[in-house]
Motif scaffolding. Structure first.
Motif, PDB file in Angstrom:
ATOM      1  N   ARG A 252       0.664  -1.224  -0.101  1.00 33.52           N
ATOM      2  CA  ARG A 252       0.289   0.104  -0.063  1.00 33.52           C
ATOM      3  C   ARG A 252       0.810   1.245  -0.117  1.00 33.52           C
ATOM      4  N   HIS A 254       1.088   4.548   1.478  1.00 31.08           N
ATOM      5  CA  HIS A 254       0.539   5.403   2.625  1.00 31.08           C
ATOM      6  C   HIS A 254       0.697   6.814   2.634  1.00 31.08           C
ATOM      7  N   CYS A 275      -3.588   4.845   0.044  1.00 28.25           N
ATOM      8  CA  CYS A 275      -4.511   5.705   0.857  1.00 28.25           C
ATOM      9  C   CYS A 275      -5.056   6.858   0.140  1.00 28.25           C
ATOM     10  N   GLY A 300      -8.121   3.128   0.689  1.00 26.11           N
ATOM     11  CA  GLY A 300      -8.321   2.635   2.176  1.00 26.11           C
ATOM     12  C   GLY A 300      -6.940   2.599   2.876  1.00 26.11           C
ATOM     13  N   ASP A 301      -7.350   3.256   4.170  1.00 28.41           N
ATOM     14  CA  ASP A 301      -5.932   3.343   5.091  1.00 28.41           C
ATOM     15  C   ASP A 301      -5.661   2.134   5.740  1.00 28.41           C
ATOM     16  N   PHE A 302      -6.416   1.167   5.624  1.00 30.44           N
ATOM     17  CA  PHE A 302      -6.166  -0.221   6.407  1.00 30.44           C
ATOM     18  C   PHE A 302      -6.218  -1.429   5.518  1.00 30.44           C
ATOM     19  N   GLU A 303      -6.344  -2.701   6.048  1.00 33.20           N
ATOM     20  CA  GLU A 303      -6.629  -3.662   5.125  1.00 33.20           C
ATOM     21  C   GLU A 303      -7.875  -3.788   4.215  1.00 33.20           C
TER      22      GLU A 303
END
Length: 422
Positions: A252, A254, A275, A300-303
């Protein structure tokens, strides 16, 4: 040309022709033709030893000794390329002999599979310091877990390392020995976590890392930057940056932190997941961009993999007034295609510079709004010359995919001078 005809030429002409040989196998063959040919070998400028050249050696011969014998017959070698197996001892002896005249060196190191280095001998990397006048250095299959004991390579402009196991501190120390680099290529590099590159003269960088690394680049003259495999990227000095490509196909993205991209002409951002803050900042930084390529599947900031939020069609093109070509993949295209995006558009609105659009469509969902967006690109793109619509792996359990494709075909028919379908 036969050897008889060659021998009839003046010595200087024969010498000039044969001096352009580079393959070591050809050089060895020419040594056996005649004394005139053999006497021309010292004038060779470039020498290349292929990977398999020593696969069938006679008993008692070694690649190190044969290479050394060949190099000993050349008076002033400028370029040496060695893909065959060799030892650190052999490399040291070669470079002590021809190092002062070498400007280009390319070595297949095989450090990742060959760990049999004598304890008291310098490593292959450290032997390179004997060629202090290098202008270009290319290394394959390198292990750099400890910083090589290099003096400063003042003349080195181009450094390429392909397929390497590196440590952060070792790479940083090695680059301090190359202060005048203008071109840096690091491809297929693993083991790095926090990469710091400080090079005042660097203009062109292509960096490809395995894993989710962070990158801090301090290069005030950078013009071309391509980064693959980094999750955190900081490049504050961007006054000359014209071409920028960021991709992360395994992790990802970030965070991105760039200075003003006032002269940026081309931007490519790709990956499975970014992100949203990184995407929106990148688009904000690149407000002056002329060529934009976007292929990001999810945000998406997470999984959790999330779709893009809605993006206003009019605001997007107003914020990128110089955009000439736009290659847009499914997720970004879908974000532009929401029902409020094209409501109450000012009659004076136009996309002033857009000439070429490539749209990749993967889903028939929201087909009506997608068609409206395609029509708007043609309507408001006053200078539009070409639109290519790519239909990629579209799947549907009902007739919506067929209906959507039929609408695209009609659209293509109505705008056949501009639109094509793949």
């Amino acid at each position: 040309m036969s050897s008889e005809k060659m021998d009839s030429l003046p010595d200087a002409v024969v010498q000039y022709i044969l001096s352009h040989l580079s393959n070591a196998k050809d050089v060895a063959s020419c040594n056996c033709v005649s004394k005139k040919w053999k006497d021309s070998m010292p004038y060779i400028k470039s020498l290349y030893f292929p990977r398999s050249i020593f696969d069938h050696l006679l008993h008692g011969e070694t690649p190190d000794s044969i290479v050394m014998k060949t190099l000993s017959s050349i008076s002033r070698l400028e370029e040496l390329v060695v893909y065959c197996r060799f030892t650190s001892t052999g490399l040291a002896s070669w470079l002590l002999l021809v190092g002062p005249s070498l400007t280009k060196l390319e070595l297949r190191m095989d450090d990742l599979v060959d760990q049999n280095v004598p304890i008291n001998s310098p490593s292959k990397l450290e032997c390179i310091q004997y060629a202090r006048n290098l202008e270009s250095l290319r290394l394959w299959a390198v292990s750099m877990v400890r910083a090589p004991k290099w003096d400063v390579f003042q003349k080195l402009k181009n450094l390429e390392i392909v397929g390497a196991k590196l440590e952060d501190s070792a790479l940083t120390e090695a680059l301090r020995s190359t202060p005048n680099l203008t071109h840096l290529v690091l491809l297929g590099c693993e083991g790095l976590r926090n990469v710091l590159i400080e090079l005042c003269e660097l203009k062109h960088a292509k960096l490809d890392f395995y894993g989710s690394s962070s990158l801090t680049l301090k290069a005030p003259k950078i013009e071309y930057l391509e980064v693959q495999g980094c999750g955190w990227i900081r490049v504050r000095e961007t006054n000359y940056l014209k071409n920028l490509s960021i991709a992360n196909n395994a992790g990802r993205v970030h965070m991105v932190d760039f200075g003003k991209l006032m002269v940026l002409e081309s931007l490519s951002i790709r990956g499975v997941q970014w992100c949203w803050d990184a995407i929106s900042k990148m688009l904000e930084f690149a407000s002056e961009v002329k060529h934009l390529y976007m292929k990001i599947e999810f945000t998406g900031d997470f999984e959790a993999l999330l779709p893009f939020p809605e993006i206003n069609f009019v605001d997007f093109f107003r914020s990128h007034p110089k955009l000439k070509s736009f290659n847009i993949h499914g997720a970004m295209f879908a974000a532009l295609c929401h029902k409020n995006s094209l409501k109450n558009v000012d009659s004076s609105f136009e996309i002033p510079c857009l000439e070429e659009v490539v749209v990749t469509v993967r889903s028939p969902l929201n087909a009506e709004q997608k068609m409206s967006t395609l029509e708007s690109l043609v309507k408001f793109g006053k200078k539009l010359k070409k639109m290519k619509i790519k239909i990629l792996q579209m799947k549907s359990g009902h007739c919506s995919a067929d209906d959507f494709f039929e609408e695209i075909c009609k659209f293509r028919f109505m705008n056949h001078k501009l639109v094509s379908i793949e």
